[in-house]
Design a protein around this motif. Structure first.
Motif, PDB file in Angstrom:
ATOM      1  N   TYR A  50       4.159   4.974  11.874  1.00  0.00           N
ATOM      2  CA  TYR A  50       5.592   4.916  12.164  1.00  0.00           C
ATOM      3  C   TYR A  50       6.275   6.248  12.425  1.00  0.00           C
ATOM      4  CZ  TYR A  50       5.608   4.942   6.916  1.00  0.00           C
ATOM      5  OH  TYR A  50       5.386   5.185   5.593  1.00  0.00           O
ATOM      6  N   TYR A  51       5.554   7.351  12.343  1.00  0.00           N
ATOM      7  CA  TYR A  51       6.229   8.651  12.407  1.00  0.00           C
ATOM      8  C   TYR A  51       6.561   9.123  13.824  1.00  0.00           C
ATOM      9  CZ  TYR A  51       4.970   9.146   7.498  1.00  0.00           C
ATOM     10  OH  TYR A  51       4.835   8.962   6.150  1.00  0.00           O
ATOM     11  N   ASN A  52       7.625   9.914  13.926  1.00  0.00           N
ATOM     12  CA  ASN A  52       7.927  10.675  15.133  1.00  0.00           C
ATOM     13  C   ASN A  52       8.573  11.998  14.682  1.00  0.00           C
ATOM     14  OD1 ASN A  52      10.314   9.474  14.219  1.00  0.00           O
ATOM     15  ND2 ASN A  52      11.234   9.583  16.222  1.00  0.00           N
TER      16      ASN A  52
ATOM     17  N   ILE B 135      11.175   9.062  -1.479  1.00  0.00           N
ATOM     18  CA  ILE B 135      12.599   9.091  -1.157  1.00  0.00           C
ATOM     19  C   ILE B 135      12.757   8.800   0.335  1.00  0.00           C
ATOM     20  CG2 ILE B 135      12.950  10.877  -2.970  1.00  0.00           C
ATOM     21  CD1 ILE B 135      14.271  11.741   0.174  1.00  0.00           C
ATOM     22  N   GLU B 136      13.828   8.103   0.676  1.00  0.00           N
ATOM     23  CA  GLU B 136      14.089   7.749   2.077  1.00  0.00           C
ATOM     24  C   GLU B 136      15.560   8.044   2.369  1.00  0.00           C
ATOM     25  OE1 GLU B 136      11.311   6.912   3.463  1.00  0.00           O
ATOM     26  OE2 GLU B 136      10.123   5.873   1.943  1.00  0.00           O
ATOM     27  N   ALA B 137      15.809   8.853   3.405  1.00  0.00           N
ATOM     28  CA  ALA B 137      17.181   9.139   3.850  1.00  0.00           C
ATOM     29  C   ALA B 137      17.399   8.360   5.144  1.00  0.00           C
ATOM     30  CB  ALA B 137      17.364  10.639   4.067  1.00  0.00           C
TER      31      ALA B 137
ATOM     32  N   PRO C  14       0.819  -1.212   0.000  1.00  0.00           N
ATOM     33  CA  PRO C  14       0.000   0.000   0.000  1.00  0.00           C
ATOM     34  C   PRO C  14       0.855   1.267   0.000  1.00  0.00           C
ATOM     35  CG  PRO C  14       0.097  -0.915   2.212  1.00  0.00           C
ATOM     36  CD  PRO C  14       0.922  -1.822   1.344  1.00  0.00           C
ATOM     37  N   GLU C  15       2.148   1.126   0.188  1.00  0.00           N
ATOM     38  CA  GLU C  15       3.092   2.254   0.193  1.00  0.00           C
ATOM     39  C   GLU C  15       4.494   1.684   0.036  1.00  0.00           C
ATOM     40  OE1 GLU C  15       4.773   3.688   3.724  1.00  0.00           O
ATOM     41  OE2 GLU C  15       5.216   1.552   3.719  1.00  0.00           O
ATOM     42  N   GLY C  16       5.504   2.552  -0.073  1.00  0.00           N
ATOM     43  CA  GLY C  16       6.834   2.060  -0.409  1.00  0.00           C
ATOM     44  C   GLY C  16       7.840   2.006   0.731  1.00  0.00           C
TER      45      GLY C  16
ATOM     46  N   ARG D  11      -7.420  -0.116  -1.118  1.00  0.00           N
ATOM     47  CA  ARG D  11      -8.823  -0.284  -1.506  1.00  0.00           C
ATOM     48  C   ARG D  11      -9.652   0.838  -0.883  1.00  0.00           C
ATOM     49  NH1 ARG D  11     -13.489  -2.587  -1.442  1.00  0.00           N
ATOM     50  NH2 ARG D  11     -14.098  -3.808  -3.268  1.00  0.00           N
ATOM     51  N   GLU D  12      -9.429   2.067  -1.414  1.00  0.00           N
ATOM     52  CA  GLU D  12     -10.198   3.217  -0.941  1.00  0.00           C
ATOM     53  C   GLU D  12     -11.361   3.448  -1.886  1.00  0.00           C
ATOM     54  OE1 GLU D  12      -7.969   6.564   0.893  1.00  0.00           O
ATOM     55  OE2 GLU D  12      -6.388   5.894  -0.458  1.00  0.00           O
ATOM     56  N   ARG D  13     -12.271   4.361  -1.505  1.00  0.00           N
ATOM     57  CA  ARG D  13     -13.381   4.701  -2.405  1.00  0.00           C
ATOM     58  C   ARG D  13     -12.824   5.590  -3.512  1.00  0.00           C
ATOM     59  NH1 ARG D  13     -16.844   8.580  -2.169  1.00  0.00           N
ATOM     60  NH2 ARG D  13     -16.095   9.255  -0.133  1.00  0.00           N
TER      61      ARG D  13
END
Ligand code: HAM
Length: 430
Positions: free
Chosen positions: A271-273, A138-140, A90-92, A122-124
């Motif tokens: 997962y964010y902080n 992008i991921e650092a 659903p995301e990378g 599976r959104e509307r």
């Protein structure tokens, strides 16, 4: 005739031509992809490609079981042996980190990575919201300090400038602090919201126990007063978290990047902080968020790697291109340089030889396939968008000549020796 089979709801075809509801062509998409390749190179990020299917547990553990994405929106199925649950990503971020941990990429050095590809939720479906959509992310990885927070936000700003959409996007930022600070805030928030339990809608009542931060995200107008008065996470942040947040803001100000602080920005993934941010627009209706991201300092450890504070973001390509197409400056050009047409006995083979010669000289060449009157071939040449037509008819073949027509400019039509074909086109192309 067999019955037609339709595409899956919320999943778009990308066609050579614009569709009624989805006006992005494959050529436009490709122009964007080319630009992304250069943009990531400019910032020295390396590409990573991961499978579209992962073990479901990866997403449960990283994104969070109680999030909408994992709880309601994933395409999940059993593998043939029935014991392994798999999901379309659903995301990378989760896949990227899984690969980084699996291949020990962080052992040698921190990593700056990017990816692009389809994601599934599976959104509307509605304008700007699809069940198969595409992200550039992008991921650092392995960077604790606030300078990288600012770098990746500046990276977005650089892209918006190149796409000509800076004026249509607003940067919203917030800090979610660390785990302990969020826990203290969460318990104050649950106490506060419990006092309004009867007034909350069903969704918020459910979230109160599963993911109370997300109640702050509610769009329900009747609840805005309640959430506006709710305890603010920022008031629970300690000195270190506030310092990190302040440093990010100082960098942004120093780089001339405008931002709006939104204390209710919490993001939809667990997962964010610390730093979180979103770029939003008022030009796309309800699906206003074009790009979002933030820090996830604990996630790599959670997935079995050594602790490595990290930050990243992803943009939705469909949303972004809908905005760029109407307000930005990206142009797609997949028209050939030369359209080759022919008439007469043996003309097809001679035309093919000229087409080969032109391609070897670096021109993009379309060739009329089959046989038709020259008039019809000219129409096709015009529709193709080609700048020039090369015409091979009986007299040209007899005299070892060619005819060139400038379809878009002032050069008219000339018949010249075949040996002058390339030099003449080079002169016209200048
Ligand atoms: P996200 O906010 O869930 O974050 O998604 C990022 C972007 O993907 C959204 O801002 C939106 O533009 C686009 N998007 C999401 N869902 C859809 C949909 N159904 N249809 C069309 N576009 C959509 C993430 O996915 C995080 N992995 C971002 C990240 C990377 N955070 C850290 N690193």
């Amino acid at each position: 005739m067999g019955q037609k089979i339709q595409s899956v709801k919320g999943m778009n075809d990308l066609l050579p031509v614009e569709q009624k509801d989805f006006k992005i062509t494959a050529a436009y998409w490709q122009a964007f992809e080319n630009l992304i390749q250069n943009w990531t190179k400019r910032f020295a990020y390396q590409q990573i490609r991961t499978p579209i299917v992962e073990q479901t547990g990866l997403f449960v553990r990283s994104i969070g079981e109680e999030t909408d994405v994992v709880g309601k929106e994933m395409y999940t199925f059993s593998d043939s042996n029935d014991t392994l649950s798999l999901s379309l990503r659903p995301e990378g971020t989760a896949s990227c980190l899984r690969a980084v941990v699996e291949h020990s990429l962080l052992h040698a050095a921190p990593q700056k990575l990017w990816y692009m590809g389809p994601m599934f939720r599976r959104e509307r479906p509605q304008k700007g919201r699809y069940r198969q959509f595409h992200q550039v992310g992008i991921e650092a990885l392995g960077f604790a300090e606030a300078d990288v927070d600012a770098e990746i936000i500046a990276m977005c700003a650089d892209l918006w400038k190149e796409l000509g959409i800076t004026d249509y996007l607003t940067l919203e930022i917030n800090s979610l602090g660390n785990k302990e600070e969020r826990a203290a805030h969460r318990s104050a928030l649950v106490d506060y919201l419990s006092g309004f339990y009867e007034q909350l809608d069903e969704d918020c009542q459910r979230r109160l126990h599963t993911n109370p931060l997300r109640v702050l995200d509610t769009k329900n107008p009747a609840l805005q007063d309640i959430v506006n008065q709710a305890p603010r996470l920022i008031d629970y942040l300690g000195e270190e978290s506030l310092q990190h947040y302040q440093t990010v803001k100082n960098f942004l100000t120093g780089l001339g990047i405008d931002f709006v602080e939104n204390p209710r920005l919490v993001r939809g993934l667990d997962y964010y902080n610390h730093t979180v941010f979103e770029w939003t627009t008022d030009k796309l209706g309800a699906q206003a968020t074009v790009c979002g991201g933030g820090r996830y300092d604990g996630l790599i450890e959670e997935l079995g790697g050594k602790p490595a504070p990290s930050i990243g973001f992803a943009m939705g390509i469909e949303r972004l291109l809908l905005l760029v197409r109407d307000y930005g400056c990206l142009k797609a050009n997949n028209a050939p340089d030369v359209f080759v047409m022919q008439q007469g006995e043996g003309g097809a083979l001679v035309a093919m030889r000229y087409a080969t010669q032109l391609r070897q000289a670096g021109f993009n060449v379309a060739q009329f396939s089959g046989s038709a009157k020259l008039k019809n071939q000219f129409k096709r040449a015009d529709d193709s968008g080609a700048r020039f037509a090369l015409i091979i008819a009986e007299s040209e073949m007899e005299n070892n000549q060619i005819t060139l027509k400038d379809l878009r400019g002032e050069n008219g039509q000339i018949t010249i020796a075949a040996s002058e074909l390339i030099s003449q086109l080079n002169t016209w192309s200048k």
